[in-house]
Write an enzyme that holds these catalytic residues in place. Structure first.
Site, PDB file in Angstrom:
ATOM      1  N   ASP A  49       0.863  -1.166   0.000  1.00  0.00           N
ATOM      2  CA  ASP A  49       0.000   0.000   0.000  1.00  0.00           C
ATOM      3  C   ASP A  49       0.910   1.229   0.000  1.00  0.00           C
ATOM      4  OD1 ASP A  49      -2.359   1.708   0.576  1.00  0.00           O
ATOM      5  OD2 ASP A  49      -1.423   1.878   2.557  1.00  0.00           O
ATOM      6  N   ASP A  51      -0.149   5.028   0.805  1.00  0.00           N
ATOM      7  CA  ASP A  51      -0.371   6.097   1.779  1.00  0.00           C
ATOM      8  C   ASP A  51      -0.160   5.622   3.210  1.00  0.00           C
ATOM      9  OD1 ASP A  51      -1.048   7.556  -0.431  1.00  0.00           O
ATOM     10  OD2 ASP A  51      -3.213   7.443  -0.095  1.00  0.00           O
ATOM     11  N   ALA A 157      -5.184   3.360  -4.256  1.00  0.00           N
ATOM     12  CA  ALA A 157      -6.337   3.999  -4.873  1.00  0.00           C
ATOM     13  C   ALA A 157      -5.944   5.278  -5.604  1.00  0.00           C
ATOM     14  CB  ALA A 157      -7.401   4.321  -3.815  1.00  0.00           C
ATOM     15  N   ASP A 224      -1.090  -0.040   6.100  1.00  0.00           N
ATOM     16  CA  ASP A 224      -1.360   0.613   7.378  1.00  0.00           C
ATOM     17  C   ASP A 224      -2.834   0.586   7.748  1.00  0.00           C
ATOM     18  OD1 ASP A 224      -2.586   3.809   6.957  1.00  0.00           O
ATOM     19  OD2 ASP A 224      -2.013   2.599   5.231  1.00  0.00           O
ATOM     20  N   ASN A 227      -8.772  -1.124   5.928  1.00  0.00           N
ATOM     21  CA  ASN A 227      -9.448  -1.277   4.645  1.00  0.00           C
ATOM     22  C   ASN A 227      -8.730  -2.260   3.728  1.00  0.00           C
ATOM     23  OD1 ASN A 227     -11.598   0.622   5.037  1.00  0.00           O
ATOM     24  ND2 ASN A 227     -10.113   2.277   4.777  1.00  0.00           N
TER      25      ASN A 227
END
Length: 296
Positions: A49, A51, A157, A224, A227
């Site tokens: 991921d 962010d 995303a 982190d 989701n």
């Protein structure tokens, strides 16, 4: 559809990068080692991921700052995005109608702009806002996979244009991201599928693993956010990096590995925007600039 489109775009980008490296005779610099991965396992890969995992804060937040600086949108648009983003954060839910409004507003900003223009701007914005915000600890984990001969992908995303810039600057294999439609190299103002968020990330990783003949039980994933539990649950080696409270709890229950590169109050405040107005550009712009998929 979003997962398949993202996987397709990521593989094409990675193949182009590999050809360029072969032509130039270059390779990523060696870095720090981590306790995992297994060297020489070509059926394993790592999925990160972006962010708050690889980068402090949201990549699209910084991208939005750069677009605003370059007058891609006006102050009134900033205020509208601020309201939409604040609604999502404070309400604690993703209402379909409000999310659609946010996506439509954001997509209108880049409609008619060329994909090449956004890529070029992304290079500038990386240097201006992002390079100094890469977590050294997470970067070392990614480098360990590269040093072991494995591919490393960002899964985010955020728009593919900016995600691919970050991946390339870090010497990673490529990036999976949200896909925005373009025809003839020009954005149409539409998405291909949905933003690459939550379960869509898991779908994209699964699609890429199939295309690359990877064994997910031998792969690693890092995030982190709770989701991303669907993505983390796909692999045999899930890591919680700078985890939010829900992911930390889940990781401890399942005995997943944890790494936290934050300290003190910064860790406690993770996920809270430093400035709601400017930070809201992230939510609005994320769907807009996304990835592109050209129609044939």
């Amino acid at each position: 559809m979003a997962g398949e489109a993202s996987a397709e775009a990521a593989r094409k980008s990675a193949q182009s990068a590999e050809l360029a490296e072969l032509a130039e005779g270059t390779a990523p610099d060696a870095g720090s080692e981590a306790e995992f991965p297994v060297h020489g396992d070509d059926r394993a890969a790592a999925f990160f991921d972006l962010d708050n995992t690889v980068m402090q804060g949201a990549a699209i937040f910084h991208f939005g700052r750069g677009l605003y600086k370059r007058k891609f949108f006006e102050t009134r648009d900033l205020a509208r995005f601020a309201w939409q983003q604040a609604y999502f954060r404070l309400a604690g839910l993703e209402d379909p109608e409000h999310m659609q409004d946010a996506r439509d507003s954001a997509l209108s900003i880049v409609k008619g702009h060329r994909v090449s223009e956004l890529r070029s701007i992304g290079e500038e914005i990386y240097d201006e806002y992002m390079a100094e915000r890469i977590w050294p600890g997470t970067r070392a984990l990614a480098q360990a996979h590269l040093d072991a001969g494995q591919k490393v992908w960002l899964v985010t995303a955020a728009p593919v244009e900016i995600a691919q810039v970050i991946a390339r600057r870090l010497g990673l294999t490529g990036a999976l991201g949200t896909v925005a439609e373009s025809i003839g190299g020009v954005y149409t103002g539409k998405l291909v599928g949905e933003p690459l968020h939550g379960p869509a990330k898991a779908e994209a990783v699964r699609a890429l693993a199939t295309a690359e003949s990877l064994d997910l039980s031998r792969c690693a994933a890092y995030s982190d956010s709770h989701n991303d539990i669907p993505m983390l649950s796909l692999v045999g080696h899930p890591y919680a990096i700078n985890p939010d409270s829900k992911l930390r709890k889940h990781a401890r229950e399942l005995e997943w590995r944890l790494r936290d590169y934050r300290t003190g109050r910064k860790a406690a405040k993770v996920g809270i925007p430093a400035a709601a107005g400017v930070g809201a550009v992230a939510g609005g712009t994320a769907a807009a600039i996304a990835l592109h998929r050209r129609r044939r």
